[in-house]
Design an enzyme around this catalytic site. Structure first.
Site, short mmCIF file in Angstrom:
data_model
loop_
_atom_site.label_atom_id
_atom_site.label_comp_id
_atom_site.label_asym_id
_atom_site.label_seq_id
_atom_site.Cartn_x
_atom_site.Cartn_y
_atom_site.Cartn_z
N ASN A 6 0.74 -1.49 -0.45
CA ASN A 6 -0.09 0.25 -0.22
C ASN A 6 0.98 1.70 -0.07
O ASN A 6 0.30 2.52 -0.76
CB ASN A 6 -1.17 -0.15 1.84
CG ASN A 6 -2.30 -0.82 0.96
OD1 ASN A 6 -2.72 -0.99 0.33
ND2 ASN A 6 -1.90 -1.80 1.64
N LYS A 57 8.39 -4.08 -1.70
CA LYS A 57 10.07 -4.66 -2.01
C LYS A 57 10.38 -5.29 -3.11
O LYS A 57 9.08 -5.71 -3.80
CB LYS A 57 9.64 -5.25 -0.78
CG LYS A 57 9.21 -4.86 1.04
CD LYS A 57 7.68 -3.56 0.85
CE LYS A 57 6.37 -4.84 0.80
NZ LYS A 57 5.37 -3.84 0.58
N TYR A 104 -10.34 -19.79 3.33
CA TYR A 104 -10.93 -16.88 3.05
C TYR A 104 -12.36 -17.62 2.65
O TYR A 104 -11.77 -18.55 0.85
CB TYR A 104 -9.74 -17.05 2.59
CG TYR A 104 -9.69 -15.20 3.76
CD1 TYR A 104 -9.63 -14.58 4.65
CD2 TYR A 104 -9.91 -14.20 2.36
CE1 TYR A 104 -8.92 -13.92 4.74
CE2 TYR A 104 -9.73 -12.97 2.86
CZ TYR A 104 -9.83 -13.26 4.33
OH TYR A 104 -9.21 -11.52 4.71
N ASP A 131 -0.80 -10.56 -0.36
CA ASP A 131 0.97 -10.65 -0.15
C ASP A 131 0.94 -11.58 0.88
O ASP A 131 1.42 -12.50 1.67
CB ASP A 131 1.22 -9.27 0.56
CG ASP A 131 -0.13 -8.97 1.42
OD1 ASP A 131 -1.19 -8.93 1.18
OD2 ASP A 131 -0.21 -7.95 2.09
N ARG A 132 -0.59 -11.30 1.92
CA ARG A 132 -0.97 -12.98 2.55
C ARG A 132 -0.64 -14.87 2.62
O ARG A 132 -0.30 -14.73 3.28
CB ARG A 132 -2.29 -12.11 3.48
CG ARG A 132 -2.35 -11.38 3.98
CD ARG A 132 -4.01 -10.59 4.66
NE ARG A 132 -4.42 -11.74 5.72
CZ ARG A 132 -5.79 -11.60 5.95
NH1 ARG A 132 -6.74 -10.84 5.30
NH2 ARG A 132 -6.13 -12.27 6.82
N THR A 151 2.65 14.15 26.00
CA THR A 151 1.49 13.42 25.18
C THR A 151 2.37 12.62 24.15
O THR A 151 1.55 11.79 23.71
CB THR A 151 0.80 14.88 24.00
OG1 THR A 151 -0.02 15.39 25.58
CG2 THR A 151 -0.36 14.41 23.08
#
Length: 242
Positions: A9, A13, A90, A99-100, A175
């Site tokens: 995204n 690579k 799935y 990619d997964r 913060t």
């Protein structure tokens, strides 16, 4: 040699493959002086280009670059119901990010016969469960560190902190430290909770595998033993190409 590319995204690579051996790992963003085109333009001509993508709006420009530079069109690889040692539950199987699927194929090849949870820490953090028979049982998706920081700033502009390159405690005294610590520890806690719950299905011998661009940053916050594999997705793409 073959050129393997993973279009994410926010970054692309790549690695060069000679047989099963990967080398020349690199990455770049999609604009500016560090864009991938400036990094790859001096490389030798590959014998083939294998690519996966979760950023389809980037695909056309990538194809044009490959054709103009090397007169080669990339070959695209996608998620399957079954292949490369992985059977997917799935639904529908093609909706699983490529990619997964590649990371699961890489985990199956690297840890044959073992149940693994693959925590891929990038723009999104995915934690995916693969049992010892190679069946992908499913997984979870949560915002990555940068995405979570951007979302928080959008909703609450006064919360401008983001994780830096140092260790954060649970008791931030500014913060910026409170936001940075919350993002880091929150992501690490989510990974460990998902690993625990997925392990209840996969069995007690399940292995946690950490990969992705932010994996090294999150690693110090994990109390669960894990294996760090820097380029698991590209390793999986090499399996899919072979």
């Amino acid at each position: 040699m073959r050129l393997l590319c993973d279009l994410g995204n926010t970054r692309i690579k790549w690695a060069w493959a000679e047989g099963a051996t990967l080398s020349g790992f690199g990455s770049g963003d999609y604009s500016g002086v560090e864009a991938y085109t400036t990094r790859l333009v001096g490389c030798a001509r590959p014998t083939m280009i294998a690519a996966i993508s979760v950023a389809r709006h980037r695909n056309e420009a990538f194809v044009r670059f490959c054709e103009e530079r090397w007169a080669l069109a990339p070959q695209w690889y996608r998620s399957l119901r079954e292949g490369f040692g992985v059977s997917s539950l799935y639904e529908p199987p093609e909706a699983l990010g490529a990619d997964r699927f590649a990371a699961l194929a890489g985990a199956r090849a690297r840890f044959p016969g073992q149940a693994v949870c693959v925590a891929d820490c990038g723009t999104a953090i995915t934690v995916d469960a693969l049992d010892g028979d190679g069946v992908f049982q499913g997984g979870a998706i949560l915002p990555g560190l940068s995405a979570a920081a951007c979302a928080l700033r959008l909703i609450a502009p006064g919360l401008t902190g983001s994780p830096g390159d140092r260790f954060y405690a649970a008791y931030g005294r500014s913060t910026q430290d409170a936001v940075g610590g919350g993002l880091m520890l929150g992501a690490a806690g989510a990974i460990e909770r998902l690993f625990r719950d997925q392990g209840a299905v996969l069995g007690h011998d399940v292995r946690l595998v950490l990969t992705g661009g932010d994996a090294a940053r999150l690693a110090p916050y994990l109390s669960t033993p894990f294996e760090y594999v820097a380029h698991l997705t590209l390793e999986g793409l090499a399996v899919m190409v072979s």
